[in-house]
Scaffold this active site. Structure first.
Site, PDB file in Angstrom:
ATOM      1  N   ARG A 114       0.812  -1.232   0.000  1.00 57.23           N
ATOM      2  CA  ARG A 114       0.000   0.000   0.000  1.00 57.23           C
ATOM      3  C   ARG A 114       0.838   1.273   0.000  1.00 57.23           C
ATOM      4  O   ARG A 114       0.361   2.331   0.366  1.00 57.23           O
ATOM      5  CB  ARG A 114      -0.984   0.011   1.175  1.00 57.23           C
ATOM      6  CG  ARG A 114      -2.004  -1.124   1.143  1.00 57.23           C
ATOM      7  CD  ARG A 114      -3.159  -0.826   2.065  1.00 57.23           C
ATOM      8  NE  ARG A 114      -4.154  -1.900   1.998  1.00 57.23           N
ATOM      9  CZ  ARG A 114      -4.378  -2.769   2.966  1.00 57.23           C
ATOM     10  NH1 ARG A 114      -3.685  -2.694   4.096  1.00 57.23           N
ATOM     11  NH2 ARG A 114      -5.305  -3.697   2.835  1.00 57.23           N
ATOM     12  N   LYS A 136       3.144  11.432 -11.192  1.00 59.37           N
ATOM     13  CA  LYS A 136       2.321  10.598 -12.067  1.00 59.37           C
ATOM     14  C   LYS A 136       3.025   9.272 -12.309  1.00 59.37           C
ATOM     15  O   LYS A 136       4.194   9.244 -12.679  1.00 59.37           O
ATOM     16  CB  LYS A 136       2.055  11.300 -13.400  1.00 59.37           C
ATOM     17  CG  LYS A 136       0.920  12.303 -13.361  1.00 59.37           C
ATOM     18  CD  LYS A 136       0.551  12.761 -14.767  1.00 59.37           C
ATOM     19  CE  LYS A 136      -0.676  13.660 -14.747  1.00 59.37           C
ATOM     20  NZ  LYS A 136      -1.058  14.101 -16.109  1.00 59.37           N
ATOM     21  N   GLU A 178       9.361  18.183 -24.316  1.00 57.07           N
ATOM     22  CA  GLU A 178       8.707  18.659 -23.099  1.00 57.07           C
ATOM     23  C   GLU A 178       9.174  20.069 -22.729  1.00 57.07           C
ATOM     24  O   GLU A 178       8.399  20.863 -22.190  1.00 57.07           O
ATOM     25  CB  GLU A 178       8.965  17.692 -21.942  1.00 57.07           C
ATOM     26  CG  GLU A 178       8.364  16.304 -22.123  1.00 57.07           C
ATOM     27  CD  GLU A 178       6.840  16.292 -22.087  1.00 57.07           C
ATOM     28  OE1 GLU A 178       6.235  17.308 -21.699  1.00 57.07           O
ATOM     29  OE2 GLU A 178       6.250  15.262 -22.463  1.00 57.07           O
ATOM     30  N   LYS A 217       6.877  23.185 -13.508  1.00 57.69           N
ATOM     31  CA  LYS A 217       6.022  22.025 -13.250  1.00 57.69           C
ATOM     32  C   LYS A 217       5.745  21.875 -11.755  1.00 57.69           C
ATOM     33  O   LYS A 217       4.628  21.529 -11.353  1.00 57.69           O
ATOM     34  CB  LYS A 217       6.660  20.748 -13.799  1.00 57.69           C
ATOM     35  CG  LYS A 217       5.713  19.558 -13.654  1.00 57.69           C
ATOM     36  CD  LYS A 217       6.142  18.349 -14.436  1.00 57.69           C
ATOM     37  CE  LYS A 217       5.068  17.265 -14.329  1.00 57.69           C
ATOM     38  NZ  LYS A 217       5.442  16.036 -15.063  1.00 57.69           N
ATOM     39  N   GLU A 227      -4.929  17.145 -10.899  1.00 55.85           N
ATOM     40  CA  GLU A 227      -5.698  17.654 -12.039  1.00 55.85           C
ATOM     41  C   GLU A 227      -7.165  17.887 -11.668  1.00 55.85           C
ATOM     42  O   GLU A 227      -8.078  17.530 -12.405  1.00 55.85           O
ATOM     43  CB  GLU A 227      -5.601  16.710 -13.236  1.00 55.85           C
ATOM     44  CG  GLU A 227      -4.228  16.660 -13.855  1.00 55.85           C
ATOM     45  CD  GLU A 227      -4.168  15.881 -15.166  1.00 55.85           C
ATOM     46  OE1 GLU A 227      -5.232  15.506 -15.676  1.00 55.85           O
ATOM     47  OE2 GLU A 227      -3.062  15.639 -15.651  1.00 55.85           O
ATOM     48  N   ARG A 232      -3.242  21.671 -13.825  1.00 53.83           N
ATOM     49  CA  ARG A 232      -2.294  20.641 -14.264  1.00 53.83           C
ATOM     50  C   ARG A 232      -2.639  20.112 -15.655  1.00 53.83           C
ATOM     51  O   ARG A 232      -1.779  19.585 -16.360  1.00 53.83           O
ATOM     52  CB  ARG A 232      -2.250  19.496 -13.247  1.00 53.83           C
ATOM     53  CG  ARG A 232      -1.119  18.514 -13.544  1.00 53.83           C
ATOM     54  CD  ARG A 232      -0.771  17.619 -12.393  1.00 53.83           C
ATOM     55  NE  ARG A 232       0.348  16.754 -12.752  1.00 53.83           N
ATOM     56  CZ  ARG A 232       0.991  15.950 -11.921  1.00 53.83           C
ATOM     57  NH1 ARG A 232       0.649  15.900 -10.646  1.00 53.83           N
ATOM     58  NH2 ARG A 232       1.992  15.203 -12.332  1.00 53.83           N
ATOM     59  N   ASN A 236      -0.793  18.994 -20.529  1.00 53.77           N
ATOM     60  CA  ASN A 236      -1.127  18.039 -21.584  1.00 53.77           C
ATOM     61  C   ASN A 236      -1.044  18.652 -22.978  1.00 53.77           C
ATOM     62  O   ASN A 236      -1.391  17.995 -23.963  1.00 53.77           O
ATOM     63  CB  ASN A 236      -2.537  17.479 -21.356  1.00 53.77           C
ATOM     64  CG  ASN A 236      -2.621  16.612 -20.113  1.00 53.77           C
ATOM     65  OD1 ASN A 236      -1.712  15.834 -19.837  1.00 53.77           O
ATOM     66  ND2 ASN A 236      -3.689  16.754 -19.348  1.00 53.77           N
ATOM     67  N   HIS A 239      -0.154  16.678 -26.113  1.00 52.31           N
ATOM     68  CA  HIS A 239      -0.131  15.260 -25.764  1.00 52.31           C
ATOM     69  C   HIS A 239      -1.282  14.447 -26.356  1.00 52.31           C
ATOM     70  O   HIS A 239      -1.092  13.275 -26.690  1.00 52.31           O
ATOM     71  CB  HIS A 239      -0.106  15.092 -24.241  1.00 52.31           C
ATOM     72  CG  HIS A 239       1.255  15.272 -23.649  1.00 52.31           C
ATOM     73  ND1 HIS A 239       1.933  16.472 -23.695  1.00 52.31           N
ATOM     74  CD2 HIS A 239       2.084  14.403 -23.009  1.00 52.31           C
ATOM     75  CE1 HIS A 239       3.108  16.330 -23.099  1.00 52.31           C
ATOM     76  NE2 HIS A 239       3.226  15.094 -22.685  1.00 52.31           N
ATOM     77  N   HIS A 243       0.193  11.645 -28.450  1.00 49.39           N
ATOM     78  CA  HIS A 243       0.014  10.250 -28.048  1.00 49.39           C
ATOM     79  C   HIS A 243      -0.663   9.441 -29.152  1.00 49.39           C
ATOM     80  O   HIS A 243      -0.290   8.282 -29.410  1.00 49.39           O
ATOM     81  CB  HIS A 243      -0.841  10.168 -26.775  1.00 49.39           C
ATOM     82  CG  HIS A 243      -0.068  10.404 -25.523  1.00 49.39           C
ATOM     83  ND1 HIS A 243      -0.678  10.568 -24.300  1.00 49.39           N
ATOM     84  CD2 HIS A 243       1.259  10.504 -25.281  1.00 49.39           C
ATOM     85  CE1 HIS A 243       0.250  10.767 -23.371  1.00 49.39           C
ATOM     86  NE2 HIS A 243       1.421  10.735 -23.946  1.00 49.39           N
ATOM     87  N   HIS A 254       9.004   9.729 -27.749  1.00 46.72           N
ATOM     88  CA  HIS A 254       7.820  10.349 -27.143  1.00 46.72           C
ATOM     89  C   HIS A 254       7.869  11.871 -27.257  1.00 46.72           C
ATOM     90  O   HIS A 254       6.876  12.514 -27.629  1.00 46.72           O
ATOM     91  CB  HIS A 254       7.713   9.943 -25.672  1.00 46.72           C
ATOM     92  CG  HIS A 254       6.694  10.729 -24.906  1.00 46.72           C
ATOM     93  ND1 HIS A 254       5.340  10.531 -25.061  1.00 46.72           N
ATOM     94  CD2 HIS A 254       6.833  11.739 -24.007  1.00 46.72           C
ATOM     95  CE1 HIS A 254       4.682  11.376 -24.277  1.00 46.72           C
ATOM     96  NE2 HIS A 254       5.567  12.115 -23.637  1.00 46.72           N
TER      97      HIS A 254
END
Length: 352
Positions: A114, A136, A178, A217, A227, A232, A236, A239, A243, A254
């Site tokens: 956990r 993330k 980025e 960031k 988000e 936040r 994106n 993206h 993506h 990427h």
């Protein structure tokens, strides 16, 4: 050498930035029970450094390099190795590598018992300026990127430019994806990039600009960790389309797909009157200074289907974060037909 702190409701995450941060902070982890996750490429370069820094008794798990390792099978193999190695709840996972390593190691740390401590030591430019910061974690499944994951903040992030020296040019270009994205969101970064466009591949310049990217960031994550209020979501930019093209084509890195996505989404913003003038021209020039030219894609209809499965979509509409003006972005939502028409028009205009 500078520190940046992210304070959230769950944890305080400290990012150490600058030369010699690895030598200063990494050895302090030796007094913990360590589980190091890295990949085959990084291990070939730095196995000796890892043994020297953390000792040969530290358990190390090596995954095959590349996005294909970012799946549930690899995740379960990592968790099984942690259990078989008798990792306790007080153990510390070290993610030593690029974005794939950081994402899957972060998720493993979040799930094991956990939640156990994780320290990110990013070795690629993309991971240093983006994926290692903010908590993330994710793996891909059924052709959908990052569909299984959670927010789980690292206790520390050690960002040392020494690791950039071994990166091929393609990986630098990946990280610049980025960095330029942050430039589209932050006026200070944008101005630094446009004034130093001929230095973008200089390691000295990258070491300097990395701090500003992380600071941007970190501020966003501190204000909107999960988000919730929309801030936040601005990260994106590029993206959704990037993506989709990455899953459709898969021949570039990427970060390159983020830039390609940003190029296409800039043209969409122009079409809908959201972005224009000198700023749009400057941003387009900055994007093309890294990728040289935006590509034409066959079968953009398939990209629309892939974008429709993007987790950022809250309805059947496709959500895009597009550039607006210096330091500002806008969120737009298009139905599939509108989005498909935009992609086809832009792609056809690029056909040689």
């Amino acid at each position: 050498m500078q520190d940046i702190t992210i304070k959230t409701a769950t944890v305080e995450s400290v990012i150490h930035c600058g030369a010699d941060t690895f030598d200063k902070y990494a050895p302090k982890l030796k007094n913990k029970q360590l589980f190091i996750i890295t990949d085959s490429t990084v291990n070939k370069l730095y196995a000796g450094l890892l043994n020297q820094t953390f000792g040969e008794d530290a358990v190390k798990y090596i995954i095959p390099a590349g996005e294909k390792s970012k799946n549930t099978r690899t995740l379960l193999a990592i968790l099984n190795k942690m259990l078989c190695s008798d990792m306790r709840r007080s153990c510390c996972v070290i993610a030593f590598g690029g974005g794939v390593v950081g994402d899957i190691a972060g998720l493993a740390a979040a799930l094991y018992m956990r939640g156990v401590e994780i320290v990110q030591i990013p070795t690629t430019l993309l991971a240093q300026v983006d994926s290692s910061v903010g908590g993330k974690t994710a793996v891909d499944m059924a052709g959908v990127k990052n569909v299984i994951g959670t927010f789980y903040q690292p206790r520390e992030v050690i960002v040392d430019p020494r690791f950039l020296c071994t990166l091929p040019k393609r990986e630098i270009k990946c990280g610049l994806g980025e960095i330029v994205k942050h430039g589209a969101l932050n006026a200070e970064i944008f101005n630094k990039l446009t004034k130093n466009v001929k230095k973008l591949f200089s390691l000295e310049f990258l070491e300097d600009i990395t701090y500003y990217n992380i600071a941007h960031k970190a501020k966003v994550v501190t204000e909107d960790e999960k988000e919730i209020n929309g801030l936040r979501k601005t990260l994106n930019l590029g993206h959704t389309t990037g993506h989709a093209f990455e899953l459709l084509n898969g021949k570039r890195s990427h970060g390159e797909y983020v830039l390609i996505g940003a190029y296409y989404e800039l043209q969409i913003a122009r079409k809908y009157g959201i972005c224009g003038g000198q700023y749009a021209q400057s941003l387009e020039k900055l994007i093309l200074s890294v990728i040289k030219s935006a590509p034409y894609f066959e079968g953009v209809e398939r990209a629309v289907q892939l974008a429709a499965h993007d987790k950022k979509n809250e309805t059947e509409l496709i959500t895009l974060v597009v550039p607006k003006c210096e330091g500002e972005s806008a969120e737009i939502k298009l139905n599939r037909e509108e989005y498909a028409l935009c992609l086809k028009e832009i792609s056809d205009s690029l056909r040689g």
